[in-house]
Design an enzyme around this catalytic site. Structure first.
Site, short mmCIF file in Angstrom:
data_model
loop_
_atom_site.label_atom_id
_atom_site.label_comp_id
_atom_site.label_asym_id
_atom_site.label_seq_id
_atom_site.Cartn_x
_atom_site.Cartn_y
_atom_site.Cartn_z
N LYS A 83 16.31 111.11 87.56
CA LYS A 83 15.83 110.92 86.19
C LYS A 83 16.83 110.05 85.43
CE LYS A 83 13.46 114.31 83.29
NZ LYS A 83 13.66 115.60 82.63
C1 E4P Z 1 11.06 116.40 80.46
O1 E4P Z 1 11.27 116.05 81.61
C2 E4P Z 1 12.01 117.15 79.63
O2 E4P Z 1 12.80 117.95 80.47
C3 E4P Z 1 11.35 118.09 78.67
O3 E4P Z 1 9.95 118.07 78.76
C4 E4P Z 1 11.89 118.06 77.28
O4 E4P Z 1 11.21 118.99 76.49
P1 E4P Z 1 11.73 119.47 75.06
O5 E4P Z 1 11.45 118.39 74.08
O6 E4P Z 1 10.95 120.70 74.75
O7 E4P Z 1 13.21 119.72 75.20
#
Ligand code: E4P
Length: 218
Positions: A83
């Site tokens: 990522k």
């Molecule tokens: C995506 O890959 C992220 O890990 C995640 O969806 C972030 O979500 P949040 O905005 O609730 O922290």
């Protein structure tokens, strides 16, 4: 639509995977921090539970270090997805890492133009954040609709649209209606999709009437 779970909690992942509800997992530095565990250990364990893509995020912000970190993370297991953040260096790292045959998830996407560039960089997944857009008074699901429409204009794009930052069951429905390929959902929200008061009420009535019959199936 595929379902990923957005957590680094191994017990939750195991339980949901055993129920056949998971196609993959996404983690991020905040989710790893919540576990209090070593990232390599946690991601390795998750990859042993789920066959599908497991996103593990780099912590560097410069291209060279992102590459080094990404390659290290990819050594954990074949199903690790690296990522990277949606920055200039992140897109550059995406291009190099996908060129090496790695899966790459470009995260922190908040606009359709960013998603276009992620596709241009060869991203395996683009992660638009619905909930965080809602947090600032915008309509996150509209971004999913826009990206879907734009990607569909160019059949050569094979980047998968992964709706992220899901906070409510309604976000899941909106992502599905907007044509997301995948939705990554926190465990509590995923379990919440099952619930409906009329299901509970109906089940209670059936069980009560069944008791009155005095019968038993086994
Ligand atoms: C995506 O890959 C992220 O890990 C995640 O969806 C972030 O979500 P949040 O905005 O609730 O922290």
């Amino acid at each position: 639509m595929q379902f990923f779970v957005d957590t680094a909690d191994v017990a939750e992942i195991r339980d949901l995977a055993e129920a056949g509800l998971l196609d993959g997992v996404t983690t991020n530095p905040s989710l790893v921090m919540k576990t209090g565990r070593d990232m390599f250990e946690v991601v390795g364990e998750i990859c042993g539970i789920v066959d599908g893509p497991v996103s593990a995020e780099v912590a560097a912000t410069d291209y060279e270090t992102m590459l080094k970190e990404g390659r290290r993370l990819a050594e954990i297991a074949d199903n690790v997805t690296i990522k990277v953040p949606l920055t200039f260096d992140g897109l550059k790292a995406c291009r190099t890492l996908t060129g090496e045959g790695h899966m790459v998830n470009v995260t922190l996407c908040f606009s359709a133009n960013q998603a276009l560039l992620a596709a241009k960089a060869g991203a395996t997944f683009i992660s638009p954040f619905i909930g965080r857009l809602d947090d600032i008074g915008l309509k996150g699901s509209e971004l999913i609709e826009e990206i879907r429409a734009i990607y569909d204009n160019y059949p050569a794009i094979d980047t998968q649209l992964l709706a992220a930052s899901i906070r409510t069951p309604n976000h899941v429905k909106e992502a599905a209606l907007a044509g997301a390929d995948i939705v990554t959902v926190p465990p509590a929200v995923l379990r919440g999709l099952i619930d409906h008061p009329l299901t509970d009420k109906g089940l209670a009535a059936f069980l009560s009437d069944w008791k009155k019959t005095g019968q038993s199936i086994l």
